[in-house]
Design an enzyme around this catalytic site. Structure first.
Site, PDB file in Angstrom:
ATOM      1  N   HIS A  88      -1.198  -5.441   1.675  1.00 10.74           N
ATOM      2  CA  HIS A  88      -2.428  -6.209   1.540  1.00 10.74           C
ATOM      3  C   HIS A  88      -2.022  -7.695   0.992  1.00 10.74           C
ATOM      4  CE1 HIS A  88      -6.511  -7.424   0.625  1.00 10.74           C
ATOM      5  NE2 HIS A  88      -6.039  -7.956  -0.547  1.00 10.74           N
ATOM      6  N   GLU A 143      -9.792 -10.790  -6.442  1.00 10.77           N
ATOM      7  CA  GLU A 143      -8.799  -9.560  -6.424  1.00 10.77           C
ATOM      8  C   GLU A 143      -7.993  -9.499  -7.579  1.00 10.77           C
ATOM      9  OE1 GLU A 143      -7.453 -10.005  -2.413  1.00 10.77           O
ATOM     10  OE2 GLU A 143      -9.142  -9.358  -1.436  1.00 10.77           O
ATOM     11  N   LYS A 166       0.596  -1.148  -0.034  1.00  8.32           N
ATOM     12  CA  LYS A 166      -0.082   0.150   0.032  1.00  8.32           C
ATOM     13  C   LYS A 166       0.635   1.219  -0.044  1.00  8.32           C
ATOM     14  CE  LYS A 166      -2.645  -1.802   3.332  1.00  8.32           C
ATOM     15  NZ  LYS A 166      -3.908  -1.949   4.359  1.00  8.32           N
ATOM     16  N   ASN A 184      -0.681  -0.299   7.721  1.00  7.49           N
ATOM     17  CA  ASN A 184       0.025  -1.415   8.047  1.00  7.49           C
ATOM     18  C   ASN A 184       0.587  -1.982   6.595  1.00  7.49           C
ATOM     19  OD1 ASN A 184      -2.349  -2.325   6.636  1.00  7.49           O
ATOM     20  ND2 ASN A 184      -3.453  -3.332   8.497  1.00  7.49           N
ATOM     21  N   TYR A 219     -12.086  -3.457  -1.201  1.00  9.88           N
ATOM     22  CA  TYR A 219     -12.474  -3.614   0.212  1.00  9.88           C
ATOM     23  C   TYR A 219     -14.078  -3.703   0.421  1.00  9.88           C
ATOM     24  CZ  TYR A 219      -8.022  -2.333   1.505  1.00  9.88           C
ATOM     25  OH  TYR A 219      -6.584  -2.180   1.635  1.00  9.88           O
TER      26      TYR A 219
HETATM   27  P1  IDP Z   1      -6.530  -7.488   6.444  1.00  4.88           P
HETATM   28  O1  IDP Z   1      -5.621  -6.306   5.267  1.00  4.88           O
HETATM   29  O2  IDP Z   1      -5.564  -7.841   7.209  1.00  4.88           O
HETATM   30  O3  IDP Z   1      -7.066  -8.425   5.407  1.00  4.88           O
HETATM   31  P2  IDP Z   1      -9.036  -6.165   6.764  1.00  4.88           P
HETATM   32  O4  IDP Z   1      -9.940  -6.670   7.943  1.00  4.88           O
HETATM   33  O5  IDP Z   1      -9.555  -6.982   5.670  1.00  4.88           O
HETATM   34  O6  IDP Z   1      -7.598  -6.437   7.131  1.00  4.88           O
HETATM   35  O7  IDP Z   1      -8.976  -4.565   6.534  1.00  4.88           O
HETATM   36  C1  IDP Z   1      -8.501  -4.084   5.417  1.00  4.88           C
HETATM   37  C2  IDP Z   1      -7.772  -2.816   5.556  1.00  4.88           C
HETATM   38  O8  IDP Z   1      -8.512  -1.896   6.208  1.00  4.88           O
HETATM   39  C3  IDP Z   1      -6.559  -3.255   6.597  1.00  4.88           C
HETATM   40  O9  IDP Z   1      -5.586  -3.579   6.332  1.00  4.88           O
HETATM   41  C4  IDP Z   1      -6.457  -1.721   7.252  1.00  4.88           C
HETATM   42  O10 IDP Z   1      -5.556  -1.002   6.522  1.00  4.88           O
HETATM   43  C5  IDP Z   1      -7.979  -1.058   7.375  1.00  4.88           C
HETATM   44  N1  IDP Z   1      -8.497  -1.346   8.539  1.00  4.88           N
HETATM   45  C6  IDP Z   1      -8.963  -2.639   9.128  1.00  4.88           C
HETATM   46  N2  IDP Z   1      -9.561  -2.282  10.100  1.00  4.88           N
HETATM   47  C7  IDP Z   1      -9.436  -0.949  10.526  1.00  4.88           C
HETATM   48  C8  IDP Z   1      -9.842  -0.114  11.607  1.00  4.88           C
HETATM   49  O11 IDP Z   1     -10.445  -0.542  12.505  1.00  4.88           O
HETATM   50  N3  IDP Z   1      -9.340   1.203  11.480  1.00  4.88           N
HETATM   51  C9  IDP Z   1      -8.864   1.660  10.419  1.00  4.88           C
HETATM   52  N4  IDP Z   1      -8.385   0.883   9.353  1.00  4.88           N
HETATM   53  C10 IDP Z   1      -8.757  -0.431   9.376  1.00  4.88           C
HETATM   54 MG    MG Z   2      -8.850  -8.069   4.136  1.00  5.80          MG
END
Ligand code: IDP
Ligand code: MG
Length: 164
Positions: free
Chosen positions: A128, A139, A20, A125, A60
Protein backbone atom coordinates in the site's frame (compact mmCIF):
# COMPACT_ATOMS: atom_id res chain seq x y z
CA UNK A 1 18.33 23.77 -1.57
CA UNK A 2 15.25 21.64 -0.96
CA UNK A 3 11.82 23.09 -0.34
CA UNK A 4 10.58 21.93 3.02
CA UNK A 5 6.86 22.71 2.77
CA UNK A 6 5.01 19.39 2.96
CA UNK A 7 2.80 18.90 -0.05
CA UNK A 8 4.83 21.12 -2.35
CA UNK A 9 5.54 19.23 -5.57
CA UNK A 10 9.16 18.18 -5.34
CA UNK A 11 9.29 19.25 -1.71
CA UNK A 12 10.07 17.13 1.33
CA UNK A 13 7.06 15.00 2.21
CA UNK A 14 6.12 11.93 4.21
CA UNK A 15 4.05 9.02 2.97
CA UNK A 16 2.53 5.92 4.51
CA UNK A 17 3.76 2.69 2.94
CA UNK A 18 2.70 -0.77 4.12
CA UNK A 19 3.81 -4.22 3.05
CA UNK A 20 0.55 -6.11 3.22
CA UNK A 21 0.41 -9.63 4.63
CA UNK A 22 0.81 -11.28 1.24
CA UNK A 23 4.09 -9.41 0.80
CA UNK A 24 5.19 -10.50 4.25
CA UNK A 25 4.24 -14.15 3.59
CA UNK A 26 6.16 -14.05 0.33
CA UNK A 27 9.32 -12.76 1.97
CA UNK A 28 9.35 -9.49 0.04
CA UNK A 29 9.77 -7.11 2.99
CA UNK A 30 13.49 -6.51 2.46
CA UNK A 31 13.04 -6.20 -1.31
CA UNK A 32 10.41 -3.50 -0.81
CA UNK A 33 12.30 -1.62 1.91
CA UNK A 34 15.43 -1.86 -0.23
CA UNK A 35 13.79 -0.16 -3.19
CA UNK A 36 12.78 2.88 -1.14
CA UNK A 37 16.09 2.91 0.70
CA UNK A 38 18.24 2.66 -2.43
CA UNK A 39 16.23 5.42 -4.12
CA UNK A 40 17.38 7.69 -1.29
CA UNK A 41 14.26 7.94 0.82
CA UNK A 42 14.48 8.03 4.60
CA UNK A 43 12.70 5.55 6.87
CA UNK A 44 11.25 7.56 9.76
CA UNK A 45 8.87 4.94 11.23
CA UNK A 46 8.34 1.19 10.99
CA UNK A 47 6.39 -1.45 12.90
CA UNK A 48 4.90 -4.90 12.47
CA UNK A 49 1.19 -4.85 13.24
CA UNK A 50 -2.09 -6.71 12.75
CA UNK A 51 -4.53 -3.82 12.29
CA UNK A 52 -7.74 -3.74 14.29
CA UNK A 53 -10.99 -3.75 12.34
CA UNK A 54 -11.64 -0.01 12.98
CA UNK A 55 -8.16 0.87 11.73
CA UNK A 56 -8.48 -1.29 8.60
CA UNK A 57 -11.96 0.12 7.88
CA UNK A 58 -10.78 3.70 8.33
CA UNK A 59 -7.69 3.03 6.24
CA UNK A 60 -9.83 1.83 3.34
CA UNK A 61 -12.74 4.16 4.18
CA UNK A 62 -12.88 5.57 0.65
CA UNK A 63 -13.70 2.04 -0.60
CA UNK A 64 -16.51 1.38 1.91
CA UNK A 65 -19.17 1.15 -0.81
CA UNK A 66 -17.19 -1.26 -3.00
CA UNK A 67 -18.20 -4.94 -3.17
CA UNK A 68 -14.74 -6.14 -2.14
CA UNK A 69 -14.56 -3.89 0.96
CA UNK A 70 -15.57 -6.49 3.58
CA UNK A 71 -13.29 -9.12 2.10
CA UNK A 72 -10.43 -6.64 2.02
CA UNK A 73 -10.91 -5.68 5.68
CA UNK A 74 -11.33 -9.35 6.71
CA UNK A 75 -8.09 -10.12 4.91
CA UNK A 76 -6.10 -7.23 6.38
CA UNK A 77 -7.25 -8.04 9.92
CA UNK A 78 -6.97 -11.85 9.60
CA UNK A 79 -3.65 -12.07 11.43
CA UNK A 80 -2.39 -14.69 8.98
CA UNK A 81 0.66 -12.44 8.91
CA UNK A 82 1.32 -8.93 10.17
CA UNK A 83 1.45 -5.83 8.03
CA UNK A 84 4.74 -3.93 7.97
CA UNK A 85 3.68 -0.31 8.40
CA UNK A 86 6.16 2.42 7.52
CA UNK A 87 6.58 6.13 7.04
CA UNK A 88 9.04 7.21 4.38
CA UNK A 89 10.29 10.77 3.96
CA UNK A 90 11.90 12.67 1.12
CA UNK A 91 11.43 14.83 -1.95
CA UNK A 92 8.10 14.14 -3.70
CA UNK A 93 7.89 10.79 -1.87
CA UNK A 94 4.09 10.56 -2.10
CA UNK A 95 3.95 10.63 -5.89
CA UNK A 96 7.26 8.85 -6.40
CA UNK A 97 6.20 6.16 -3.93
CA UNK A 98 3.14 5.45 -6.05
CA UNK A 99 5.41 5.15 -9.12
CA UNK A 100 7.78 2.78 -7.29
CA UNK A 101 4.74 0.68 -6.28
CA UNK A 102 3.02 0.66 -9.68
CA UNK A 103 -0.63 0.51 -10.73
CA UNK A 104 -3.27 -1.05 -8.44
CA UNK A 105 -3.99 -3.81 -10.96
CA UNK A 106 -0.78 -5.78 -11.48
CA UNK A 107 -1.75 -6.33 -15.12
CA UNK A 108 -1.43 -2.57 -15.62
CA UNK A 109 1.68 -2.15 -13.44
CA UNK A 110 4.89 -1.41 -15.35
CA UNK A 111 7.74 -3.91 -15.16
CA UNK A 112 10.27 -2.31 -12.84
CA UNK A 113 7.59 -1.31 -10.36
CA UNK A 114 7.02 -3.45 -7.27
CA UNK A 115 3.60 -4.66 -8.38
CA UNK A 116 4.82 -5.00 -11.96
CA UNK A 117 7.72 -7.19 -10.89
CA UNK A 118 6.17 -9.34 -8.18
CA UNK A 119 2.37 -9.55 -8.42
CA UNK A 120 -0.45 -10.96 -10.55
CA UNK A 121 -3.80 -9.96 -8.99
CA UNK A 122 -5.33 -6.87 -7.42
CA UNK A 123 -6.31 -8.91 -4.34
CA UNK A 124 -2.67 -9.84 -3.71
CA UNK A 125 -0.78 -6.75 -4.81
CA UNK A 126 1.46 -6.88 -1.69
CA UNK A 127 1.87 -3.18 -0.89
CA UNK A 128 0.00 0.00 0.00
CA UNK A 129 1.08 3.58 -0.59
CA UNK A 130 -0.74 6.84 0.15
CA UNK A 131 -2.15 8.48 -2.99
CA UNK A 132 -2.19 12.17 -1.95
CA UNK A 133 -0.90 14.59 0.67
CA UNK A 134 -4.28 14.40 2.43
CA UNK A 135 -4.35 10.59 2.52
CA UNK A 136 -0.70 10.45 3.62
CA UNK A 137 -1.42 12.77 6.54
CA UNK A 138 -4.52 10.80 7.50
CA UNK A 139 -2.89 7.36 7.19
CA UNK A 140 0.28 8.28 9.10
CA UNK A 141 -1.90 9.58 11.94
CA UNK A 142 -4.11 6.49 11.81
CA UNK A 143 -1.31 3.92 12.00
CA UNK A 144 1.28 5.73 14.11
CA UNK A 145 1.46 7.70 17.33
CA UNK A 146 3.49 10.91 16.85
CA UNK A 147 6.33 9.62 19.04
CA UNK A 148 6.70 6.56 16.81
CA UNK A 149 7.78 8.78 13.91
CA UNK A 150 11.36 9.81 14.45
CA UNK A 151 12.97 12.90 12.94
CA UNK A 152 16.55 12.31 11.93
CA UNK A 153 19.05 13.63 9.45
CA UNK A 154 20.95 11.70 6.82
CA UNK A 155 24.64 12.37 7.39
CA UNK A 156 25.08 11.86 3.62
CA UNK A 157 22.19 14.15 2.66
CA UNK A 158 24.27 16.41 0.41
CA UNK A 159 25.26 13.35 -1.68
CA UNK A 160 21.65 12.30 -2.22
CA UNK A 161 19.49 15.41 -2.43
CA UNK A 162 21.58 18.41 -3.51
CA UNK A 163 20.32 20.17 -6.66
CA UNK A 164 23.74 21.20 -7.97
P1 IDP B 1 -4.22 1.23 -4.26
O1 IDP B 1 -3.81 0.17 -3.26
O2 IDP B 1 -3.38 1.16 -5.51
O3 IDP B 1 -4.28 2.62 -3.67
P2 IDP B 1 -7.15 1.26 -4.15
O4 IDP B 1 -8.06 1.50 -5.30
O5 IDP B 1 -7.02 2.34 -3.12
O6 IDP B 1 -5.71 0.88 -4.75
O7 IDP B 1 -7.60 -0.08 -3.47
C1 IDP B 1 -7.03 -0.47 -2.25
C2 IDP B 1 -6.79 -1.97 -2.27
O8 IDP B 1 -8.03 -2.64 -2.38
C3 IDP B 1 -5.97 -2.47 -3.47
O9 IDP B 1 -4.58 -2.33 -3.30
C4 IDP B 1 -6.40 -3.92 -3.52
O10 IDP B 1 -5.69 -4.69 -2.57
C5 IDP B 1 -7.85 -3.84 -3.11
N1 IDP B 1 -8.70 -3.77 -4.30
C6 IDP B 1 -8.89 -2.71 -5.11
N2 IDP B 1 -9.71 -3.01 -6.13
C7 IDP B 1 -10.06 -4.29 -5.95
C8 IDP B 1 -10.91 -5.19 -6.66
O11 IDP B 1 -11.50 -4.86 -7.69
N3 IDP B 1 -11.00 -6.44 -6.15
C9 IDP B 1 -10.37 -6.84 -5.02
N4 IDP B 1 -9.57 -6.04 -4.33
C10 IDP B 1 -9.41 -4.78 -4.78
MG1 MG C 1 -5.56 3.54 -2.39
Amino acid sequence: TIKTAAGTPGGIERTFIAVKLDGVQRGLVSEIIGRFERKGYKLVAIKSVVPSRPIAEAHYGDLRARPFFKGLVDYMTSGRAPVIAMVWEGPDVIRQGRRIIGATNPMDAQPGSIRGDFTLTVGRNIIHGSDSFESATFEIGLWFDPEEVYNWRFTNEEWVVSQN
